[in-house]
Scaffold this motif. Structure first.
Motif, PDB file in Angstrom:
ATOM      1  N   ASN A  93       1.030  -1.152  -0.044  1.00  0.00           N
ATOM      2  CA  ASN A  93      -0.028  -0.217   0.059  1.00  0.00           C
ATOM      3  C   ASN A  93       0.903   1.340   0.099  1.00  0.00           C
ATOM      4  O   ASN A  93       1.182   1.781   0.879  1.00  0.00           O
ATOM      5  N   MET A  94       1.261   1.817  -1.241  1.00  0.00           N
ATOM      6  CA  MET A  94       2.307   2.724  -1.122  1.00  0.00           C
ATOM      7  C   MET A  94       1.667   3.985  -0.569  1.00  0.00           C
ATOM      8  O   MET A  94       2.186   4.928  -0.331  1.00  0.00           O
ATOM      9  N   GLU A  95       0.220   4.191  -0.977  1.00  0.00           N
ATOM     10  CA  GLU A  95      -0.223   5.584  -0.554  1.00  0.00           C
ATOM     11  C   GLU A  95      -0.105   5.408   1.216  1.00  0.00           C
ATOM     12  O   GLU A  95       0.181   6.552   1.508  1.00  0.00           O
ATOM     13  N   ALA A  96      -0.338   4.355   1.836  1.00  0.00           N
ATOM     14  CA  ALA A  96      -0.394   4.345   3.310  1.00  0.00           C
ATOM     15  C   ALA A  96       1.149   4.648   3.740  1.00  0.00           C
ATOM     16  O   ALA A  96       1.432   5.258   4.661  1.00  0.00           O
ATOM     17  N   VAL A  97       2.007   4.066   2.967  1.00  0.00           N
ATOM     18  CA  VAL A  97       3.582   4.274   3.334  1.00  0.00           C
ATOM     19  C   VAL A  97       3.709   5.874   3.099  1.00  0.00           C
ATOM     20  O   VAL A  97       4.447   6.325   4.068  1.00  0.00           O
ATOM     21  N   ALA A  98       3.573   6.417   1.974  1.00  0.00           N
ATOM     22  CA  ALA A  98       3.750   7.976   2.028  1.00  0.00           C
ATOM     23  C   ALA A  98       2.712   8.595   2.880  1.00  0.00           C
ATOM     24  O   ALA A  98       3.256   9.865   3.495  1.00  0.00           O
ATOM     25  N   ASN A  99       1.702   8.174   3.298  1.00  0.00           N
ATOM     26  CA  ASN A  99       1.091   8.895   4.333  1.00  0.00           C
ATOM     27  C   ASN A  99       1.541   8.980   5.597  1.00  0.00           C
ATOM     28  O   ASN A  99       1.547   9.895   6.521  1.00  0.00           O
ATOM     29  N   TYR A 100       2.198   7.814   5.849  1.00  0.00           N
ATOM     30  CA  TYR A 100       3.013   7.604   7.147  1.00  0.00           C
ATOM     31  C   TYR A 100       4.338   8.523   7.297  1.00  0.00           C
ATOM     32  O   TYR A 100       4.473   9.337   8.176  1.00  0.00           O
ATOM     33  N   ARG A 101       5.051   8.584   6.171  1.00  0.00           N
ATOM     34  CA  ARG A 101       6.253   9.573   6.145  1.00  0.00           C
ATOM     35  C   ARG A 101       5.609  10.843   6.200  1.00  0.00           C
ATOM     36  O   ARG A 101       6.319  11.725   6.721  1.00  0.00           O
ATOM     37  N   GLN A 102       4.501  11.259   5.396  1.00  0.00           N
ATOM     38  CA  GLN A 102       4.094  12.817   5.462  1.00  0.00           C
ATOM     39  C   GLN A 102       3.733  13.071   6.983  1.00  0.00           C
ATOM     40  O   GLN A 102       4.014  14.097   7.458  1.00  0.00           O
ATOM     41  N   GLY A 103       2.873  12.217   7.528  1.00  0.00           N
ATOM     42  CA  GLY A 103       2.592  12.287   9.316  1.00  0.00           C
ATOM     43  C   GLY A 103       4.129  12.526  10.137  1.00  0.00           C
ATOM     44  O   GLY A 103       3.543  13.453  11.010  1.00  0.00           O
ATOM     45  N   LYS A 104       4.762  11.775   9.834  1.00  0.00           N
ATOM     46  CA  LYS A 104       6.120  11.977  10.558  1.00  0.00           C
ATOM     47  C   LYS A 104       6.768  13.293  10.202  1.00  0.00           C
ATOM     48  O   LYS A 104       7.217  13.958  11.062  1.00  0.00           O
ATOM     49  N   ALA A 105       6.694  13.876   9.010  1.00  0.00           N
ATOM     50  CA  ALA A 105       7.291  14.976   8.788  1.00  0.00           C
ATOM     51  C   ALA A 105       6.453  16.186   9.264  1.00  0.00           C
ATOM     52  O   ALA A 105       7.116  17.191   9.795  1.00  0.00           O
ATOM     53  N   GLN A 106       5.305  16.100   9.191  1.00  0.00           N
ATOM     54  CA  GLN A 106       4.283  17.074   9.944  1.00  0.00           C
ATOM     55  C   GLN A 106       4.311  17.242  11.520  1.00  0.00           C
ATOM     56  O   GLN A 106       4.444  18.211  11.713  1.00  0.00           O
ATOM     57  N   ALA A 107       4.744  15.806  12.257  1.00  0.00           N
ATOM     58  CA  ALA A 107       4.852  15.935  13.426  1.00  0.00           C
ATOM     59  C   ALA A 107       6.186  16.591  13.784  1.00  0.00           C
ATOM     60  O   ALA A 107       6.371  17.296  14.873  1.00  0.00           O
ATOM     61  N   ASP A 108       7.341  16.445  12.907  1.00  0.00           N
ATOM     62  CA  ASP A 108       8.531  16.910  13.132  1.00  0.00           C
ATOM     63  C   ASP A 108       8.528  18.641  12.886  1.00  0.00           C
ATOM     64  O   ASP A 108       9.128  19.229  13.688  1.00  0.00           O
ATOM     65  N   SER A 109       7.778  18.922  11.920  1.00  0.00           N
ATOM     66  CA  SER A 109       7.358  20.308  11.707  1.00  0.00           C
ATOM     67  C   SER A 109       6.798  21.104  12.877  1.00  0.00           C
ATOM     68  O   SER A 109       7.109  22.097  13.419  1.00  0.00           O
ATOM     69  N   SER A 110       5.659  20.281  13.475  1.00  0.00           N
ATOM     70  CA  SER A 110       5.046  20.745  14.519  1.00  0.00           C
ATOM     71  C   SER A 110       6.019  20.852  15.734  1.00  0.00           C
ATOM     72  O   SER A 110       5.937  22.015  16.457  1.00  0.00           O
ATOM     73  N   ARG A 111       6.814  20.014  16.046  1.00  0.00           N
ATOM     74  CA  ARG A 111       8.067  20.146  17.165  1.00  0.00           C
ATOM     75  C   ARG A 111       8.848  21.417  16.839  1.00  0.00           C
ATOM     76  O   ARG A 111       9.003  22.072  17.664  1.00  0.00           O
ATOM     77  N   ALA A 112       9.355  21.628  15.767  1.00  0.00           N
ATOM     78  CA  ALA A 112      10.225  22.505  15.312  1.00  0.00           C
ATOM     79  C   ALA A 112       9.595  23.973  15.492  1.00  0.00           C
ATOM     80  O   ALA A 112       9.928  24.807  16.101  1.00  0.00           O
ATOM     81  N   LYS A 113       8.067  23.938  15.242  1.00  0.00           N
ATOM     82  CA  LYS A 113       7.481  25.396  15.408  1.00  0.00           C
ATOM     83  C   LYS A 113       7.226  25.655  16.809  1.00  0.00           C
ATOM     84  O   LYS A 113       7.262  26.785  17.285  1.00  0.00           O
ATOM     85  N   PHE A 114       7.011  24.649  17.589  1.00  0.00           N
ATOM     86  CA  PHE A 114       7.003  24.928  18.937  1.00  0.00           C
ATOM     87  C   PHE A 114       8.214  25.376  19.688  1.00  0.00           C
ATOM     88  O   PHE A 114       8.056  26.072  20.667  1.00  0.00           O
ATOM     89  N   THR A 115       9.390  24.847  19.315  1.00  0.00           N
ATOM     90  CA  THR A 115      10.581  25.114  19.797  1.00  0.00           C
ATOM     91  C   THR A 115      10.650  26.687  19.554  1.00  0.00           C
ATOM     92  O   THR A 115      11.114  27.518  20.397  1.00  0.00           O
ATOM     93  N   GLY A 116      10.598  26.963  18.217  1.00  0.00           N
ATOM     94  CA  GLY A 116      10.479  28.451  17.992  1.00  0.00           C
ATOM     95  C   GLY A 116       9.475  29.430  18.739  1.00  0.00           C
ATOM     96  O   GLY A 116       9.824  30.499  19.160  1.00  0.00           O
ATOM     97  N   ARG A 117       8.242  29.002  18.809  1.00  0.00           N
ATOM     98  CA  ARG A 117       7.380  29.783  19.933  1.00  0.00           C
ATOM     99  C   ARG A 117       7.937  29.814  21.196  1.00  0.00           C
ATOM    100  O   ARG A 117       7.639  30.877  21.984  1.00  0.00           O
ATOM    101  N   SER A 118       8.299  28.698  21.896  1.00  0.00           N
ATOM    102  CA  SER A 118       9.114  28.775  23.061  1.00  0.00           C
ATOM    103  C   SER A 118      10.127  29.873  23.242  1.00  0.00           C
ATOM    104  O   SER A 118      10.210  30.687  24.282  1.00  0.00           O
ATOM    105  N   GLN A 119      10.988  29.768  22.282  1.00  0.00           N
ATOM    106  CA  GLN A 119      12.079  30.737  21.970  1.00  0.00           C
ATOM    107  C   GLN A 119      11.326  32.235  21.960  1.00  0.00           C
ATOM    108  O   GLN A 119      11.888  33.323  22.549  1.00  0.00           O
TER     109      GLN A 119
END
Length: 429
Positions: A93-119
């Motif tokens: 299921n290549m769509e599910a694989v891409a969806n998982y990688r996308q979710g991981k990137a979105q979670a990483d983006s959220s963490r980086a954004k929160f770090t910026g908000r904290s600073q």
């Protein structure tokens, strides 16, 4: 907001802002939501287990009679129960694989954004804290200036009574005095706004703030060369990190769209219990188990897959362009704060000399008054100049500390120790 009035240090204000600031609390919840993107993506790769249960009453007629073969309607009223337990595990299921990688990137983006908000919270707090202190200084200068003009007004009126002055001098002084009163009201209003801004940030009433210590060692802040700061910013700046993860997410969106042309293979297993599931088996019970491979081959979807892929490519290109724009913005901010930090040292040194000169002028004027050469008005003018120069020096020191924090923010290296370092320059005297 708390009604309890208290003296507030910089670190105490920061601790209060962590608990109260609505912008930061919003960032906390936004990050909590963003972290679920990875789990949602992973869920599409894991087994899916479901159970369905159907219970119904059936009523009808049958013709001809199955027993006699005669054309006559036979009543068929019965209850049925069908319970099915189904397990589905994606194999290809290549769509599910891409969806998982996308979710991981979105979670990483959220963490980086929160770090910026904290600073950013650190910088916003210090800015509000310093703005309030500067507003207090402006009120003091306006009060001294008004006091000076009141003294000049009295002198002009006495001289006019003695025939040594003019009405023009009195009117001019009265005009300046009225303007000074209006300016004092304006500075008081500005102070109220600045204080309210700080209070809404920390959620507490304040009556006193720590002020800059006279022992201000501006050379204690060590600067690396600009190229080192630039390398740090390109690697660690929170805004750039956030945008880079969004670019990765956009790339996976392309892969997810293209997966619409790829066959999907699932392992499917089921266990069912059938009680009177149809008229043919009315009154009978069956238990069936099944396992197999299900293959889904997409053939044509009206051009939907191609349209989604084209859309994803355009969004990915937009995210890359936004990353370039963010990189340019960070580079400009980094250079600005680096230059301010360097030039601030020379400005502080010049103003320190100005304060010493103003102090000597006050001392000399006091001696001249005792000698009958100067009058109280001259002393008030000298004191006003001293107070203004001290205010300018304090403002230069504030800006020096803010430039240090903003430089760390732009480089992505701002931590709590940097705030503690800045707080050490303040005293509760």
């Amino acid at each position: 907001m708390s009604n309890a009035a208290q003296s507030m240090s910089l670190l105490e204000a920061y601790e209060a802002a962590l608990q109260h600031d609505p912008t930061f609390r919003s960032a906390i919840h936004e990050n909590e939501a963003g972290q679920q993107a990875e789990k949602l993506g992973l869920a599409s790769l894991l087994p899916n287990l479901s159970m369905t249960h159907v219970q119904s009453k059936n009523a009808g007629y049958q013709n001809p009679n199955p027993l006699t073969g005669v054309n006559e309607f036979t009543s068929m009223n019965f209850e049925s129960q069908v319970t099915t337990l189904t397990l589905r595990q994606p194999l290809i299921n290549m769509e599910a694989v891409a969806n998982y990688r996308q979710g991981k990137a979105q979670a990483d983006s959220s963490r980086a954004k929160f770090t910026g908000r904290s600073q950013q919270l650190v910088v916003r707090l210090v800015e509000a804290y310093v703005e309030t202190l500067l507003a207090q200084d402006h009120v003091k200068i306006a009060e001294v200036q008004l006091e000076s003009l009141e003294e000049l007004k009295r002198v002009n009126e006495r001289m006019l009574q003695k025939g040594e002055g003019t009405t023009t001098d009195v009117l001019e002084t009265q005009s300046k005095h009225a303007i000074a009163q209006a300016h004092l009201i304006e500075t008081q209003d500005n102070l109220a706004v600045a204080q309210l801004k700080l209070e809404t940030l920390i959620g507490q009433k304040i009556t006193k703030l720590d002020r800059l210590s006279d022992l201000f060692n501006y050379r204690a802040i060590q600067l690396q060369d600009y190229d080192s700061w630039y390398a740090l910013a390109m690697d660690r700046n929170a805004e750039l990190a956030t945008q880079r993860h969004l670019v990765t997410s956009g790339k996976e969106e392309i892969n997810k769209s293209q997966a619409g042309h790829v066959p999907r293979v699932d392992l499917v297993a089921s266990l069912s219990r059938n009680l009177s599931g149809s008229p043919i088996i009315a009154g009978r019970e069956f238990q069936l188990g099944a396992a197999g491979i299900e293959v889904n081959i997409p053939l044509y979807s009206g051009g939907r897959v191609n349209a989604l892929t084209t859309q994803a490519r355009a969004n990915h290109a937009r995210a890359e362009a936004e990353l370039d724009a963010a990189r340019d913005k960070v580079m400009v901010e980094l250079r600005k704060q680096y230059n301010l930090l360097q030039s601030g040292i020379k400005r502080i040194e010049s103003l320190q000399l100005g304060v010493k000169s103003a102090e000597l002028l006050v001392s000399a004027t006091e001696k001249s008054i005792r000698g009958g050469i100067r009058i109280n008005l001259n002393l008030l003018d000298a004191q006003q100049q001293l107070h203004k120069t001290r205010k300018d020096l304090a403002e230069a020191r504030y800006n020096h500390l803010l430039a240090y924090l903003r430089l760390q923010l732009a480089a992505g290296t701002l931590i709590l120790d940097d705030l503690r370092n800045v707080a050490s320059y303040f005293t509760s005297r």
